[in-house]
Design an enzyme around this catalytic site. Structure first.
Site, PDB file in Angstrom:
ATOM      1  N   HIS A  99       0.853  -1.327   0.119  1.00 26.71           N
ATOM      2  CA  HIS A  99      -0.004  -0.010  -0.107  1.00 26.71           C
ATOM      3  C   HIS A  99       0.936   1.170   0.037  1.00 26.71           C
ATOM      4  CE1 HIS A  99      -2.344  -3.171   2.060  1.00 26.71           C
ATOM      5  NE2 HIS A  99      -3.481  -2.404   1.777  1.00 26.71           N
ATOM      6  N   ASP A 102       2.224   2.275   3.347  1.00 24.48           N
ATOM      7  CA  ASP A 102       3.153   1.366   3.910  1.00 24.48           C
ATOM      8  C   ASP A 102       4.634   2.005   3.939  1.00 24.48           C
ATOM      9  OD1 ASP A 102       0.972  -0.633   4.258  1.00 24.48           O
ATOM     10  OD2 ASP A 102       1.447  -1.565   2.528  1.00 24.48           O
TER      11      ASP A 102
END
Length: 435
Positions: A99, A102
């Site tokens: 993501h 992240d």
């Protein structure tokens, strides 16, 4: 710096090995149905549970011991990338997923977030070239921040909708930059708490518009990408719009998006929806929409998304049978969207957990290949549905009958003979393939 200094590159050593840090079943180059095992499985390492997870759960703080944090958020982000690619290469994986939040700190503004993403994806690109690995898919986190409390593309706030569009555009730009194979939409808060304050029609229309804008943008920059929707039934919203595979397909059909989207299915999400994982895979395959999978399973005695590493051979065999019957899963793959337990808190547990998952899927692949080669399931189906291969049954399949003709046929029947399914015997024979 090595983040896993006591772990060498994991190799296949067979079932007799006593080495914890070795594959017992996953032999990447072993041919299965004429194709190397690694090409069937296309394993992928997930950044979020592997690197950003801390071991917290609804009842306690994190327990994981991790050694990459610095005072400077960018330095921490780079350390995490270093640790991630070290683990990726030591596990002999060729793909990874992430993501946007992240990999880079969000900072104080969207502009700062995008600048941070540019810095870190430049660094990731260097690592990809150095280690010869590929981006299976990336996605945007549009569920964690408070701005998404009412969803992203289904938000009641037009500014949030615009902010979401910006994140999606950046995701697609990063995908092209890193040569991504897929882009995933996981609607973490795309749903509602109560219909008392929800305009479902407007929200679904707006979500479809967002998906179409994503397709149009990818085409405009000549990025040939497979878009994926990841169904999930609940948690956090009371009702998610992408409840399960069938619901997601109904949405895609309603809005004429079936040519552009397939499904990324997760084992634990199937459980939460009240389905088996193989059911969700079969639904997707029936609609020609099986795109990729997230490999995990649930502790069924707990009521939330536990994301455990897959260690059940029965489940992985049925999963791999569906993938084999699908003709493979490329350009998708098998992404370990799984996290180690709070009690497995040491750094090296990340290695051991992935070895366990990879070995379990390798065993599932070999069992599924044997089932397919023996035509065990296809023979069962042929026997069960043999009445549709001749006579009136064949006419029904060919579309030659009407209500009138079938009624006339039924009135002339003297008796209907039923046959036992022998389902217990079938399940028992299936178990023989798991040994």
């Amino acid at each position: 710096m090595s983040y896993f200094p006591n772990v060498d590159k994991i190799k296949y050593e067979g079932v007799e090995t006593k080495n914890m840090y070795a594959f017992r079943h996953y032999n990447p180059d072993e041919l299965v149905l004429g194709k190397p095992m690694k090409e069937h499985l296309r394993f992928s390492l997930a950044f979020w549970h592997t690197i950003t997870e801390d071991g917290s759960d609804p009842f306690g703080v994190g327990t994981y011991q991790r050694n990459w944090d610095e005072k400077d958020p960018i330095e921490t982000a780079k350390n995490r990338v270093d640790a991630f690619f070290e683990l990726l290469t030591k596990l002999n994986m060729e793909y990874f997923c992430f993501h946007d939040v992240d990999i880079a700190p969000q900072g104080e503004s969207l502009e700062e977030f995008f600048n941070n993403l540019d810095i870190i994806t430049d660094y990731i690109k260097e690592k990809m070239e150095e280690h010869n690995v590929n981006l299976l898919w990336n996605t945007q986190n549009m569920f964690s921040h408070p701005r998404f409390l009412n969803g992203a593309s289904t938000s009641n706030n037009a500014d949030v909708y615009a902010y979401s569009a910006a994140q999606i555009k950046k995701t697609i730009d990063i995908s092209k930059k890193l040569g991504g194979k897929n882009v995933v939409f996981w609607g973490g808060r795309e749903g509602y708490e109560t219909l008392l304050n929800t305009d479902m029609s407007l929200e679904l229309d707006n979500m479809a518009k967002m998906f179409k804008m994503a397709v149009d943008y990818a085409n405009s920059i000549n990025h040939d990408i497979q878009f994926l929707i990841e169904p999930k039934p609940k948690e956090p919203m009371t009702h998610q719009y992408d409840y399960d595979a069938a619901t997601a397909m109904a949405f895609l059909q309603k809005y004429d998006l079936t040519d552009d989207f397939k499904l990324n299915l997760e084992g634990n999400h199937a459980t939460l929806a009240g389905h088996t994982f193989e059911h969700e895979l079969r639904v997707a395959r029936t609609y020609n929409a099986l795109g990729s999978i997230d490999a995990n399973h649930a502790e069924k005695m707990l009521g939330w998304d536990t994301d455990e590493f897959p260690t059940n051979i029965y489940d992985t065999t049925l999963t791999m049978y569906e993938i084999l019957e699908n003709g493979g899963i490329e350009p998708g793959g098998i992404n370990f969207d799984a996290k180690v337990r709070r009690t497995s808190f040491e750094m090296n547990d990340l290695v051991l957990a992935h070895i366990a998952g990879m070995d379990t899927f390798a065993r599932g692949l070999k069992a599924a290949a044997k089932i397919k080669d023996d035509k065990f399931i296809s023979n069962v189906l042929d026997e069960k549905y043999k009445s549709f291969t001749h006579g009136i049954g064949q006419n029904i399949v060919d579309g030659k009958e009407t209500l009138e003709s079938l009624s006339e046929y039924a009135l002339n029947l003297k008796e209907i003979k039923l046959e036992s399914s022998h389902i217990e015997h079938i399940k028992s024979v299936f178990n023989d393939y798991l040994t």
